[in-house]
Design an enzyme around this catalytic site. Structure first.
Site, PDB file in Angstrom:
ATOM      1  N   ARG A  16      22.116   9.656  -6.989  1.00  0.00           N
ATOM      2  CA  ARG A  16      22.741   9.299  -8.265  1.00  0.00           C
ATOM      3  C   ARG A  16      23.375  10.488  -8.978  1.00  0.00           C
ATOM      4  NH1 ARG A  16      17.403   6.135 -10.068  1.00  0.00           N
ATOM      5  NH2 ARG A  16      16.623   7.399  -8.333  1.00  0.00           N
ATOM      6  N   LYS A  23      19.372  17.740  -5.724  1.00  0.00           N
ATOM      7  CA  LYS A  23      18.932  17.449  -7.097  1.00  0.00           C
ATOM      8  C   LYS A  23      18.006  18.515  -7.659  1.00  0.00           C
ATOM      9  CE  LYS A  23      16.000  13.925  -8.143  1.00  0.00           C
ATOM     10  NZ  LYS A  23      15.662  12.502  -8.399  1.00  0.00           N
ATOM     11  N   GLY A  83      11.674   7.615   2.429  1.00  0.00           N
ATOM     12  CA  GLY A  83      10.935   7.188   1.239  1.00  0.00           C
ATOM     13  C   GLY A  83       9.755   8.103   0.945  1.00  0.00           C
ATOM     14  N   ASN A 169       5.664   4.420 -13.840  1.00  0.00           N
ATOM     15  CA  ASN A 169       5.101   5.466 -12.990  1.00  0.00           C
ATOM     16  C   ASN A 169       5.909   6.752 -13.137  1.00  0.00           C
ATOM     17  OD1 ASN A 169       4.036   6.962 -10.852  1.00  0.00           O
ATOM     18  ND2 ASN A 169       5.303   5.908  -9.322  1.00  0.00           N
ATOM     19  N   ASN A 226      17.484  11.827 -12.652  1.00  0.00           N
ATOM     20  CA  ASN A 226      18.160  11.119 -11.559  1.00  0.00           C
ATOM     21  C   ASN A 226      19.671  11.138 -11.711  1.00  0.00           C
ATOM     22  OD1 ASN A 226      15.719  10.006 -10.183  1.00  0.00           O
ATOM     23  ND2 ASN A 226      15.439   9.100 -12.203  1.00  0.00           N
TER      24      ASN A 226
HETATM   25  C1  UD1 Z   1       9.937   7.155  -7.716  1.00  0.00           C
HETATM   26  C2  UD1 Z   1       8.775   6.158  -7.685  1.00  0.00           C
HETATM   27  C3  UD1 Z   1       8.800   5.341  -8.963  1.00  0.00           C
HETATM   28  C4  UD1 Z   1       8.713   6.256 -10.165  1.00  0.00           C
HETATM   29  C5  UD1 Z   1       9.829   7.287 -10.124  1.00  0.00           C
HETATM   30  C6  UD1 Z   1       9.637   8.307 -11.189  1.00  0.00           C
HETATM   31  C7  UD1 Z   1       8.518   5.630  -5.330  1.00  0.00           C
HETATM   32  C8  UD1 Z   1       8.694   4.613  -4.273  1.00  0.00           C
HETATM   33  N1  UD1 Z   1       8.927   5.289  -6.545  1.00  0.00           N
HETATM   34  O1  UD1 Z   1      11.118   6.413  -7.719  1.00  0.00           O
HETATM   35  O2  UD1 Z   1       7.702   4.433  -8.992  1.00  0.00           O
HETATM   36  O3  UD1 Z   1       8.796   5.493 -11.359  1.00  0.00           O
HETATM   37  O4  UD1 Z   1       9.815   7.987  -8.860  1.00  0.00           O
HETATM   38  O5  UD1 Z   1      10.735   9.169 -11.241  1.00  0.00           O
HETATM   39  O6  UD1 Z   1       7.982   6.688  -5.077  1.00  0.00           O
HETATM   40  N2  UD1 Z   1      11.684  12.169  -1.949  1.00  0.00           N
HETATM   41  C9  UD1 Z   1      11.425  12.809  -0.749  1.00  0.00           C
HETATM   42  N3  UD1 Z   1      11.615  12.136   0.394  1.00  0.00           N
HETATM   43  C10 UD1 Z   1      12.041  10.848   0.449  1.00  0.00           C
HETATM   44  C11 UD1 Z   1      12.311  10.203  -0.795  1.00  0.00           C
HETATM   45  C12 UD1 Z   1      12.115  10.896  -1.973  1.00  0.00           C
HETATM   46  O7  UD1 Z   1      11.029  13.973  -0.731  1.00  0.00           O
HETATM   47  O8  UD1 Z   1      12.175  10.303   1.542  1.00  0.00           O
HETATM   48  C13 UD1 Z   1      11.482  12.916  -3.215  1.00  0.00           C
HETATM   49  C14 UD1 Z   1      12.725  13.093  -4.053  1.00  0.00           C
HETATM   50  O9  UD1 Z   1      13.371  14.304  -3.739  1.00  0.00           O
HETATM   51  C15 UD1 Z   1      12.177  13.075  -5.489  1.00  0.00           C
HETATM   52  C16 UD1 Z   1      10.916  12.248  -5.388  1.00  0.00           C
HETATM   53  O10 UD1 Z   1      10.590  12.166  -4.013  1.00  0.00           O
HETATM   54  O11 UD1 Z   1      11.819  14.372  -5.933  1.00  0.00           O
HETATM   55  C17 UD1 Z   1      11.115  10.865  -5.954  1.00  0.00           C
HETATM   56  O12 UD1 Z   1      12.201  10.269  -5.289  1.00  0.00           O
HETATM   57  P1  UD1 Z   1      13.246   9.378  -6.061  1.00  0.00           P
HETATM   58  O13 UD1 Z   1      14.228   8.875  -5.114  1.00  0.00           O
HETATM   59  O14 UD1 Z   1      13.704  10.061  -7.286  1.00  0.00           O
HETATM   60  O15 UD1 Z   1      12.271   8.164  -6.448  1.00  0.00           O
HETATM   61  P2  UD1 Z   1      12.596   7.030  -7.445  1.00  0.00           P
HETATM   62  O16 UD1 Z   1      13.381   5.991  -6.751  1.00  0.00           O
HETATM   63  O17 UD1 Z   1      13.115   7.583  -8.698  1.00  0.00           O
HETATM   64 CA    CA Z   2      13.113   9.681  -9.631  1.00  0.00          CA
END
Ligand code: UD1
Ligand code: CA
Length: 464
Positions: A16, A23, A83, A169, A226
């Site tokens: 995003r 990010k 994820g 969360n 985000n």
């Molecule tokens: C996530 C949470 C959501 C919460 C939100 C808070 C999950 C499924 N959902 O959503 O409940 O409200 O954060 O901001 O966790 N990342 C990795 N590897 C991956 C995917 C993500 O390292 O495969 C890292 C990203 O870099 C980031 C963090 O995990 O720092 C969260 O990922 P992001 O995509 O921002 O999660 P949200 O969809 O915002």
């Molecule tokens: Ca997030």
């Protein structure tokens, strides 16, 4: 077996943000987001060795950044970003030797050490999460509380009723490693985003009789980043916090709406910051110093009772006590102004030392120069320090008087007590207490004006 470790998830694309920069490297003031997250963990008492950052998308630059600033923090790779559940699982080798695991989203720069400490000490449940009441819960995961348990439903998977929930969360989890290990392989990607969610761990734990819990923290601290508008909001929050902290410590900030101070800077009481000032990096400012409007200081060491008059740009340089600088000067690259020295209007100083009480008041460039004490540099004087290949040094001794518009063709030396005549091009050493004159002698041509017809006419008839 060690007690507790922390995993920061920073492998995501940050889709995003629509940016080539990962990010977690997007800046809040003058530091990347990830630095605040790492520093928060370290301030809570975790050692670098017990902290790992999971990188993936854009991972090379995230890795090299972290290695530079936090050399003992572990870097782990998640080559495919499937994820957050997959992310935690990818780091299994790291955390499986500990008793407790803290998992953090990499995008929480405003979180405070106290909240981190509280999460660290939340070891009573198999999983504890931090939540907040979101004014606009948007796409955050919704917290579903039951009598004795908590679970998380991602926005895209949530029912219309669940979407009405404002408790969300934050992305900070405390796990018992043994319990997590038991259910982590059961996390599937059977959901709206076809991702493995770490948030599913809670429901899986509840189903197998483990315990889950949550505690609420203020939204101001738990905002994730985000989008660029969230980045701007978080930056503003961070900026206000820093300004407030310095004002509480006795710094006068005339117009906080226009002032920026890095989280790495240190100011003393009695410092005055005028409007539109930016203070970056590891700048230090001593008691009673005043930083004038429009000035930008980066890694500047400012002593006590220094007057930085408006529009000074100071980088990687030192101004000792009672120095005056500006308006409109550029001081850079390891320059040092010793006590009581002065750099004035339209003056550039580079990699130079200006001795005690010495003055460079107007329109000068001193590069690779050392000046002794009580030197006066006449207006327009410059060092010719660069011959196209090398930077050469100019040395000016104590108590020298440099006539206006002197050129120092470096390398060159002017010894103590020497004077240079205005307009001189100094190419050779000027010995102690001597006058160096390096200019053509003036010659006057008598009656030249009278013989110059055009000039004479204009003068006689005035302006036409
Ligand atoms: C996530 C949470 C959501 C919460 C939100 C808070 C999950 C499924 N959902 O959503 O409940 O409200 O954060 O901001 O966790 N990342 C990795 N590897 C991956 C995917 C993500 O390292 O495969 C890292 C990203 O870099 C980031 C963090 O995990 O720092 C969260 O990922 P992001 O995509 O921002 O999660 P949200 O969809 O915002
Ligand atoms: Ca997030």
């Amino acid at each position: 077996m060690n007690n507790l470790c922390v995993l920061i998830m920073a492998a995501g694309k940050g889709t995003r943000m629509k940016s080539a920069l990962p990010k977690v490297l997007q800046p809040v003031l003058d530091r990347p987001i990830i630095d605040y997250v790492i520093r928060n963990v370290l301030s809570a008492g975790i050692s670098q060795e017990d902290l790992a950052v999971l990188v993936g998308s854009g991972g090379e630059i995230v890795e090299s950044h972290i290695k530079e600033f936090f050399p003992n923090v572990k870097i782990l790779w998640q080559h495919e970003q499937l994820g957050t559940g997959h992310a935690v699982k990818s780091a299994r080798e790291f955390w499986s030797n500990y008793e407790n695991l803290i998992v953090l989203n990499g995008d929480l720069p405003l979180m405070k050490p106290d909240s981190m400490k509280r999460l660290i000490s939340s070891t009573e449940n198999d999983c504890t999460v931090i939540t907040f009441e979101a004014e606009n819960p948007a796409a955050y995961g919704r917290i579903v509380r039951e009598k004795n348990s908590v679970s998380i439903v991602e926005y895209k998977d949530a029912s219309p009723e669940q979407r009405e929930i404002h408790e969300v969360n934050a992305g900070c989890y405390a796990f018992k490693v043994k319990s997590l290990s038991r259910i982590i392989d059961s996390i599937t990607n059977n959901n709206a985003q076809k991702e493995y969610y770490i948030t599913d761990a809670l429901a899986l734990m509840n189903e197998s009789g483990m315990t889950t819990g949550a505690f609420i923290m203020p939204e101001s601290e738990m905002q994730g980043v985000n989008t660029h508008s969230e980045l701007a909001r978080v930056s503003r929050e961070m900026r206000n916090e820093i300004l407030l902290r310095w004002m509480n410590d006795g710094v006068r900030i005339a117009d906080p709406d226009t002032v920026y101070i890095s989280s790495d800077a240190e100011l003393s009481r009695g410092v005055v910051i005028m409007p539109n000032v930016q203070i970056w990096g590891k700048t230090r400012i001593g008691e009673g110093s005043v930083i004038g409007s429009g000035s930008i200081l980066t890694n500047a060491i400012i002593g006590e009772n220094v007057r930085v008059i408006a529009y000074a740009v100071i980088e990687n340089s030192t101004l000792k006590n009672n120095v005056k600088a500006g308006p409109f000067c550029y001081i850079r690259d390891n320059t040092c102004l010793e006590e009581g020295a002065f750099a004035g209007k339209f003056v550039e100083l580079k990699n130079s030392r200006i001795g005690e009480g010495s003055k460079v008041p107007h329109l000068s460039y001193m590069g690779d120069a050392t000046l002794g004490h009580d030197v006066n540099i006449g207006a327009g004087s410059i060092t010719c320090n660069y011959d196209g290949e090398n930077k050469n040094k100019t040395h000016i001794g104590d108590n020298c008087f440099i006539g206006s518009n002197t050129m120092f063709v470096a390398p060159v030396e002017v010894e103590d007590g020497a004077t240079t005549a205005a307009g001189s091009v100094i190419t050779q050493r000027v010995p102690e207490n001597s006058l160096g004159v390096g200019r053509a002698r003036q010659k006057n041509i008598a009656d030249w004006s009278l013989r110059n017809h055009h000039h004479h006419k204009t003068t006689a008839e005035g302006d036409k």
